[in-house]
Design a protein around this motif. Sequence first.
Motif, PDB file in Angstrom:
ATOM      1  N   CYS A 156      -6.602   4.858 -53.298  1.00  0.00           N
ATOM      2  CA  CYS A 156      -6.845   4.885 -54.743  1.00  0.00           C
ATOM      3  C   CYS A 156      -8.309   4.581 -55.013  1.00  0.00           C
ATOM      4  CB  CYS A 156      -5.953   3.860 -55.439  1.00  0.00           C
ATOM      5  SG  CYS A 156      -6.175   3.780 -57.231  1.00  0.00           S
ATOM      6  N   ARG A 157      -8.953   5.459 -55.807  1.00  0.00           N
ATOM      7  CA  ARG A 157     -10.375   5.236 -56.087  1.00  0.00           C
ATOM      8  C   ARG A 157     -10.798   6.033 -57.314  1.00  0.00           C
ATOM      9  NH1 ARG A 157     -15.405   6.414 -51.924  1.00  0.00           N
ATOM     10  NH2 ARG A 157     -16.747   4.700 -52.583  1.00  0.00           N
ATOM     11  N   VAL A 209      -5.255   8.635 -57.283  1.00  0.00           N
ATOM     12  CA  VAL A 209      -4.764   8.425 -55.927  1.00  0.00           C
ATOM     13  C   VAL A 209      -5.013   9.706 -55.138  1.00  0.00           C
ATOM     14  CG1 VAL A 209      -2.756   7.954 -54.475  1.00  0.00           C
ATOM     15  CG2 VAL A 209      -3.002   6.791 -56.681  1.00  0.00           C
ATOM     16  N   TYR A 210      -5.782   9.581 -54.064  1.00  0.00           N
ATOM     17  CA  TYR A 210      -6.097  10.725 -53.207  1.00  0.00           C
ATOM     18  C   TYR A 210      -5.122  10.755 -52.030  1.00  0.00           C
ATOM     19  CZ  TYR A 210     -10.481  11.127 -55.762  1.00  0.00           C
ATOM     20  OH  TYR A 210     -11.416  11.292 -56.753  1.00  0.00           O
ATOM     21  N   THR A 267      -1.408  -0.330 -56.363  1.00  0.00           N
ATOM     22  CA  THR A 267      -2.839  -0.506 -56.591  1.00  0.00           C
ATOM     23  C   THR A 267      -3.284   0.276 -57.815  1.00  0.00           C
ATOM     24  OG1 THR A 267      -3.338  -0.889 -54.255  1.00  0.00           O
ATOM     25  CG2 THR A 267      -5.131  -0.083 -55.624  1.00  0.00           C
ATOM     26  N   ALA A 268      -2.807   1.513 -57.937  1.00  0.00           N
ATOM     27  CA  ALA A 268      -3.176   2.344 -59.087  1.00  0.00           C
ATOM     28  C   ALA A 268      -2.696   1.716 -60.392  1.00  0.00           C
ATOM     29  CB  ALA A 268      -2.598   3.749 -58.925  1.00  0.00           C
ATOM     30  N   THR A 282      -3.274   9.661 -61.851  1.00  0.00           N
ATOM     31  CA  THR A 282      -3.474  11.050 -61.436  1.00  0.00           C
ATOM     32  C   THR A 282      -3.495  11.114 -59.920  1.00  0.00           C
ATOM     33  OG1 THR A 282      -4.681  11.725 -63.421  1.00  0.00           O
ATOM     34  CG2 THR A 282      -5.157  12.942 -61.405  1.00  0.00           C
ATOM     35  N   TRP A 283      -2.865  12.141 -59.367  1.00  0.00           N
ATOM     36  CA  TRP A 283      -2.899  12.349 -57.919  1.00  0.00           C
ATOM     37  C   TRP A 283      -3.694  13.613 -57.613  1.00  0.00           C
ATOM     38  CZ3 TRP A 283       3.090  12.147 -56.782  1.00  0.00           C
ATOM     39  CH2 TRP A 283       3.564  10.873 -57.099  1.00  0.00           C
ATOM     40  N   ILE A 284      -4.481  13.543 -56.560  1.00  0.00           N
ATOM     41  CA  ILE A 284      -5.091  14.736 -55.984  1.00  0.00           C
ATOM     42  C   ILE A 284      -4.586  14.852 -54.554  1.00  0.00           C
ATOM     43  CG2 ILE A 284      -7.215  15.858 -55.244  1.00  0.00           C
ATOM     44  CD1 ILE A 284      -8.667  14.613 -57.537  1.00  0.00           C
ATOM     45  N   CYS A 285      -3.817  15.897 -54.290  1.00  0.00           N
ATOM     46  CA  CYS A 285      -3.235  16.109 -52.961  1.00  0.00           C
ATOM     47  C   CYS A 285      -3.961  17.268 -52.284  1.00  0.00           C
ATOM     48  CB  CYS A 285      -1.745  16.410 -53.072  1.00  0.00           C
ATOM     49  SG  CYS A 285      -0.812  15.150 -53.974  1.00  0.00           S
TER      50      CYS A 285
END
Length: 305
Positions: free
Chosen positions: A121-122, A132-133, A157-158, A170-173
């Motif tokens: 998470c960043r 979240v990556y 954490t998010a 938001t997720w980036i997969c």
Amino acid sequence: MDPAIIMTNTPEEALTSNGRTATVEPQRPQFTQASEEKAFNEILELVEKDRPKLTRYQEYYVFGAEPNYHCLIRYLRARDFDVKKSYDLLKSTLEWLEDFKPYLITASKMTKEAATGKIFCRGFDKFNRPVVYMSPGKENTYDGEGNIQLLVYSLFTAVARMPPGVSQMTWICNFEGYTMKNAPSLSVCKQTVSILSSHFPERLGVALIVNPPKVFSWFWKLISPFIPPVTKEKIKFCNSSKKEDMIEFFSPYFTLDMLPKDFNGNLDNTFTEAVWEEEKKIDDTRLERIAHIVDVSELYNNPKK
């Protein structure tokens, strides 16, 4: 903004020194429909009735971690304000919290699992939602249980990093490098979907899928039947690697300065050992904040089956 989704960054202010939730009068949410208000009153009555039976962390989760009854609102929305279904869902989460003890998964324990940056998470998107990556192609341990722990840690954490007024992530997969070798087992897939839908209701804002290879279609067919329809609607695919197409795909959610260089943005989001060392410091602060609610001396190893 709907008063029901206003959040704060200081939930611990609602707790007493012995870890019980203090008598702080929250703002009651405003509803546009009488049926929703009725459902809220009913689930609140049920929770208050069971409140003496809750553990300190369970009580914190329901009343202290989010302001103005937002926890109850999330569970009601996840089940279309059906009180019985909403309360059953909440109770399943409360049981899971005590059985799995996700709040005791630490960054230090996850160092090996997180070493390649397959999940972390960043940063934030345009809507101040934590990002979240996920990079399944960077699988390094092939440990289903470890992957579940890292996923749950990243989701917690998010949530902890959501600023006031934000209740989703938001997720980036990124499926670059993904092969059949990286594909998790069906049991892990089912467990993942179950955790996301049952214990993080209304937490996903959008999931952006990038670089899906041909073999991903098999994986998607495998897991899609287990994904709730409302969640499916939040999953967006970018099937083009062209710079202009990728920038357009991300533009509703990220400025170029927010977007990592991997996706033709300007942000250096390279995962390094230093990134995880910083994560450990952030996590230490989280553990200090809940030390009077749970026994943090119980270092997390393996969840109960």
